[in-house]
Design a protein around this motif. Structure first.
Motif, mmCIF file in Angstrom:
data_model
loop_
_atom_site.group_PDB
_atom_site.id
_atom_site.type_symbol
_atom_site.label_atom_id
_atom_site.label_comp_id
_atom_site.label_asym_id
_atom_site.label_seq_id
_atom_site.Cartn_x
_atom_site.Cartn_y
_atom_site.Cartn_z
ATOM 1 N N LEU A 235 -9.003 1.710 0.791
ATOM 2 C CA LEU A 235 -7.742 0.981 0.701
ATOM 3 C C LEU A 235 -7.882 -0.179 -0.272
ATOM 4 C CD1 LEU A 235 -4.870 0.897 1.997
ATOM 5 C CD2 LEU A 235 -5.786 -0.765 3.619
ATOM 6 N N GLU A 237 -5.352 -3.335 -2.385
ATOM 7 C CA GLU A 237 -4.047 -3.936 -2.682
ATOM 8 C C GLU A 237 -3.990 -4.096 -4.187
ATOM 9 O OE1 GLU A 237 -1.167 -6.566 -0.320
ATOM 10 O OE2 GLU A 237 -2.620 -7.947 -1.199
ATOM 11 N N GLY A 272 2.841 -4.043 0.351
ATOM 12 C CA GLY A 272 1.864 -5.051 -0.017
ATOM 13 C C GLY A 272 2.124 -6.374 0.681
ATOM 14 N N GLN A 279 -0.063 -1.594 -1.138
ATOM 15 C CA GLN A 279 -1.352 -1.081 -0.689
ATOM 16 C C GLN A 279 -1.485 0.361 -1.174
ATOM 17 O OE1 GLN A 279 -2.782 -2.105 3.375
ATOM 18 N NE2 GLN A 279 -0.703 -2.917 3.632
#
Length: 498
Positions: A235, A237, A272, A279
């Protein structure tokens, strides 16, 4: 990532027709020793997985044999009721409850046998089994099937309309592994559908099963499970340029021919932490040797910045499935969940890849409009294609499934802010906008499709989006096996025009 689960828009529904004779239905069910629940009965629960829908069937029957299914169907035909099958109950638009009030529901949840032939590896599976239970039972025999990662989805509906999972590039869709089906038709007859018996019905139940009958059991070709497997989820951002470039790189990698069939995965987008950010998730399973995982994903992974979080689980087949599953594979450990949401799908053909402009447009929409949305939302971009994908190696006309040239399937999904009704009107335009951000930046004649297991009753021209050129053939089959449209729900195959 959060599961993609169930249904679609809250509408006012008419009450059950007073002319329907529930007393007669009860008598018929008692005579056949069939458990059934009617309104006001203790235990009558007609909750849709998607709480946008409130639907009240005239009755919910719980057969345990094909003969009992036949008796239920005949009782429904006797009163000209719409009869519908419910396997796991995860239809996005409450099709498993009939979609509107007054249907007779054939709930298959008590038909949960699973047997595996030791010699052939073929499995006979009851349609009421959930995917998690199927995975566990087959794994005990050293076997596996390609299917989705939401443990609570029913195998009956999943295999009837598609059945994509991380093993699908290696083994095909769930429906591609159906060798035969035992089907109860509208006249109450119990027939076998296979290559050698009722071949046209066999074609149809592998792509639009519930329109033609109630499937009482399924015979599957299963596969020897790999010796090791990896589950992964990374993951980040990202800002709009970084996420757009990552999306573009993902498509380039998918088209490069470098992805082995043992790789199954997707990317995902979520809200986000601030305006202009999203994300970006990369997750899936790899079924090759554990020591080749890093080199397999490197052509894509090495183009990205270091992830914010990483979770990699390496072990057995079933350990890898459990690590990435939504819900416990043993579905008896906790109840199923509900949500209030709207979801769509878009199946992007491999022959006409997404333009850079379309991918950037989607990311921009999510980072800006998506940040201002109060809904919980995500977009899944599931990898179907790539070099020699088993999904796309099946001949187009071999099954009713109509999307054998798919590179990605998109699933945009937005829940109400508290996951409960009412669903905000803004949610519809938001999800629709996710799709139009892609399509408005593609050629006008771009032939995108839609996935029947992510069903949307607001989709214009759904017949062709879901079934393509197969729709006319499906209508002819419908007229042959269900001429009075007994198996009717909002997106069932329509009778041919006279």
């Amino acid at each position: 990532m959060r599961a993609v689960f169930a249904l679609a828009a809250f509408v006012a529904l008419p009450s059950i027709c007073s002319g329907q004779n529930t007393t007669k239905l009860k008598e018929q069910f008692i005579a056949e020793n069939i458990t059934a629940l009617f309104q006001n009965d203790v235990g009558y629960v007609a909750a849709s997985h998607n709480l946008r829908y409130t639907v009240e069937p005239i009755a919910i029957a719980y057969p345990i044999t094909p003969e009992q299914i036949s008796a239920v169907v005949k009782a429904g035909v006797d009163q000209t009721l719409n009869v519908v099958a419910r396997s796991g109950g995860h239809s996005y638009i409450a099709n498993g409850l009939g979609g509107t009030n007054g249907s007779l529901v054939v709930d298959l949840s008590r038909m949960k046998s699973i047997t595996v032939d030791e010699a052939t590896g073929n499995a006979i599976i009851g349609p009421g089994n959930r995917l998690g239970d199927v995975a566990l039972a087959l794994s005990d025999a050293g076997r596996g099937l390609p299917h989705g990662r939401c443990a609570y989805v029913g195998i009956g509906g999943h295999s009837g309309f598609g059945g994509w999972g991380y093993a699908s590039r290696m083994w095909g869709m769930t429906l591609d592994n159906v060798l035969s089906a035992e089907v109860v038709l509208a006249n109450g007859s119990i027939v076998t559908a296979s290559e050698d018996s009722n071949p046209e019905l066999y074609w149809g139940v592998r792509g639009s099963s519930a329109s033609f009958g109630i499937v009482a059991s399924l015979e599957f070709r299963t596969h020897a499970v790999p010796s090791s497997a990896t589950a992964f989820e990374f993951l980040w951002e990202m800002d709009i340029p970084t996420a757009s470039n990552a999306f573009i790189k993902f498509q380039s990698w998918a088209l490069s021919g470098d992805i082995p069939l043992e790789f199954g995965g997707e990317i995902g987008f979520l809200k986000g932490s601030s305006y202009g950010l999203v994300q970006f998730a990369f997750l899936g399973n790899y079924f090759g040797p554990a020591d080749s995982f890093n080199s397999t994903i490197a052509p894509f992974f090495d183009t990205l910045p270091p992830p914010d979080t990483a979770a990699v689980t390496q072990g057995t087949w079933i350990e890898a499935l459990a690590a990435i599953a939504v819900g416990d594979l043993n579905t008896t450990t906790q109840p199923d969940s509900n949500d209030t949401f709207y979801a769509k799908s878009l199946m992007a053909p491999q022959t006409v890849p997404l333009t850079n402009a379309s991918m950037t447009s989607l990311v921009t929409f999510l980072a800006e409009v998506g940040f201002n949305s109060s809904d919980f939302w995500h977009v899944e971009v599931e990898l179907y294609g790539g070099n020699q994908s088993a999904i796309n190696q099946v001949n187009f006309d071999d099954t009713a499934f109509a999307h054998r040239d798919t590179l990605f399937t998109f699933q945009p999904y937005a829940s109400s802010p508290n996951l409960l009704p009412p669903y905000p009107n803004s949610g519809f335009s938001f999800v629709d906008g996710m799709v139009s951000s892609l399509t408005s930046n593609m050629p006008n004649d771009w032939e995108w499709g839609a996935y029947p297991n992510y069903i949307d009753d607001r989709l214009l021209g759904w017949q062709r989006r879901y079934y393509g050129s197969h729709y006319d053939r499906l209508r002819l089959l419908k007229s042959s096996v269900d001429p009075h449209d007994t198996f009717h729900f909002p997106t069932s195959i329509e009778e041919p025009q006279v």
